[in-house]
Design an enzyme around this catalytic site. Structure first.
Site, PDB file in Angstrom:
ATOM      1  N   TRP A   1       0.830  -1.212   0.000  1.00  0.00           N
ATOM      2  CA  TRP A   1       0.000   0.000   0.000  1.00  0.00           C
ATOM      3  C   TRP A   1       0.855   1.249   0.000  1.00  0.00           C
ATOM      4  O   TRP A   1       0.530   2.228  -0.677  1.00  0.00           O
ATOM      5  CB  TRP A   1      -0.961  -0.010   1.183  1.00  0.00           C
TER       6      TRP A   1
ATOM      7  N   ASP B   1      -1.485   6.961   5.824  1.00  0.00           N
ATOM      8  CA  ASP B   1      -2.550   6.001   5.519  1.00  0.00           C
ATOM      9  C   ASP B   1      -2.659   5.113   6.752  1.00  0.00           C
ATOM     10  O   ASP B   1      -1.753   4.345   7.056  1.00  0.00           O
ATOM     11  CB  ASP B   1      -2.138   5.193   4.278  1.00  0.00           C
TER      12      ASP B   1
ATOM     13  N   LYS C   1     -11.847  -1.671   7.539  1.00  0.00           N
ATOM     14  CA  LYS C   1     -11.045  -2.490   8.457  1.00  0.00           C
ATOM     15  C   LYS C   1     -11.438  -2.221   9.914  1.00  0.00           C
ATOM     16  O   LYS C   1     -11.955  -3.096  10.561  1.00  0.00           O
ATOM     17  CB  LYS C   1      -9.554  -2.260   8.216  1.00  0.00           C
TER      18      LYS C   1
END
Ligand SMILES: *Cc1c(COP(=O)(O)O)cnc(C)c1O
Length: 354
Positions: free
Chosen positions: A100, A167, A191
């Site tokens: 990511w 992030d 999440k």
């Protein structure tokens, strides 16, 4: 029977959130209307949006500190680009700690120059780099606080005077963090915050308005702030589910109480991985994630047997990411200790009967 869900995302939510969200699909708070059919301009939905935005700041300890919370669309993935578009004037600095993080810096390159100041790629992303120089001429430093795929997590954050952006998709609200060190935080909801379909963005307003380029309307944080996260139709159900989940976090005793449980769950599981001769952990021990526990079999030929035992025990979603294989047990906030204990029992039984 409800399964033990170790999925990496979308993932488990608290049972009470599933129940309240289901009820609201049929009838929101006795309105005689479904959450799915009311106008986002109704006073009921405006209240949901306002409470969700306020609670996100409250949980982060950022109320009245110059920050704004937004619930946007396009996932964390669109924020890779949007963050650069709104903040990158000369150069963006990035730390590459996994898939990511790498995607974030790749998207920023559509906007301008970036510098990767550290990477753990050569080490298979097993650790969080600790030595690097942060360029003074960078507009910001971007990090990915938890690496969902490789299972590493920051427990200490870079010290810098330039805006720190992160992030936090897979570890937000899972532990106490110095949120005020960050100028921009974003996290896909699916999440730790809610269901898929919305992304929480928390911005310190003073960092905006400094780039020269023109920013398209729906990628412009200032426009979203001005419109109170309603520049167009917001993802109403996603925002509602996020509100319910954040209320649940608060009812549990807040982030501090959640963190305690998360430590308990992760330590128990890592302890078993280290003890059990048939498993080995993937990440460097000091950087092990408390959210995504990544591990492998010492003998890959036993995988079918272990998979079968997991299936029989109603364990779902522990297959590793397709890019690295092995196993990944995602144990987000809503995962009960009892489910982790079921997995540990299966691992013990697997070793005894191998
Ligand atoms: C899941 C995840 C993403 C991707 O989120 P989308 O909402 O699917 O775009 C980005 N970053 C991290 C750290 C993630 O865990």
């Amino acid at each position: 029977m409800k399964k033990h869900n170790f999925s990496a995302g979308p993932s488990i939510l608290p049972q009470s959130v599933f129940e309240k969200a289901s009820q609201a699909v049929l009838d929101l708070d006795g309105m005689g209307l479904s959450i799915l059919e009311i106008s986002h301009r109704s006073k009921e939905f405006i209240s949901i949006m306002e409470r969700a935005r306020a609670l996100a700041l409250e949980l982060a300890g950022l109320t009245d500190k110059g920050y704004k919370a937004l619930f946007l669309q396009g996932g964390a993935s669109l924020q890779f680009y949007a963050s650069a578009l709104n903040l990158l004037q000369h150069k963006g600095a990035y730390i590459d700690t996994g898939t990511w993080a790498h995607k974030a810096l790749t998207e920023a390159q559509f906007v301008g120059d970036i510098e990767v100041i550290a990477s753990s790629k050569d080490n298979g992303y097993r650790n969080i780099p600790t030595t690097y120089n942060i360029p003074k001429d960078a507009d910001y430093l971007h990090i990915t606080t938890n690496n969902t795929i490789y299972g590493t997590e920051y427990f200490k954050y870079p010290e810098t005077n330039i805006p720190l952006i992160a992030d936090m998709s897979s570890d937000i609200f899972s532990k106490e963090m110095p949120f005020e060190k960050f100028a921009l935080i974003y996290a896909g909801a699916q999440k730790n915050i809610g269901c898929a379909g919305t992304t929480l963005v928390i911005i310190r307003e003073d960092i905006l308005g400094k780039v020269e380029r023109k920013i398209p309307t729906h990628l412009n944080y200032q426009i979203h702030i001005k419109n109170e996260s309603m520049a167009n139709t917001p993802p109403t159900f996603g925002v509602y589910t996020s509100l319910l989940t954040m209320e649940w976090i608060k009812e549990q005793g807040g982030i501090k109480a959640i963190e305690k449980k998360n430590i308990q769950k992760a330590s128990a599981l890592y302890q078993e991985i280290d003890r059990n001769s048939l498993f080995k952990g993937y990440a460097t021990p000091e950087d092990r994630s408390r959210m995504n526990v990544v591990f492998n079999l010492t003998d890959e030929s036993l995988s079918e047997r272990f998979n079968n035992l997991c299936n029989e025990a109603n364990i779902s979603g522990i297959k590793g990411h397709r890019s690295i294989g092995g196993y990944r047990a995602s144990i987000y906030n809503a995962m009960p200790l009892e489910s982790v204990e079921v997995l540990i029992e299966v691992m013990k039984h697997f070793e005894k009967t191998a």
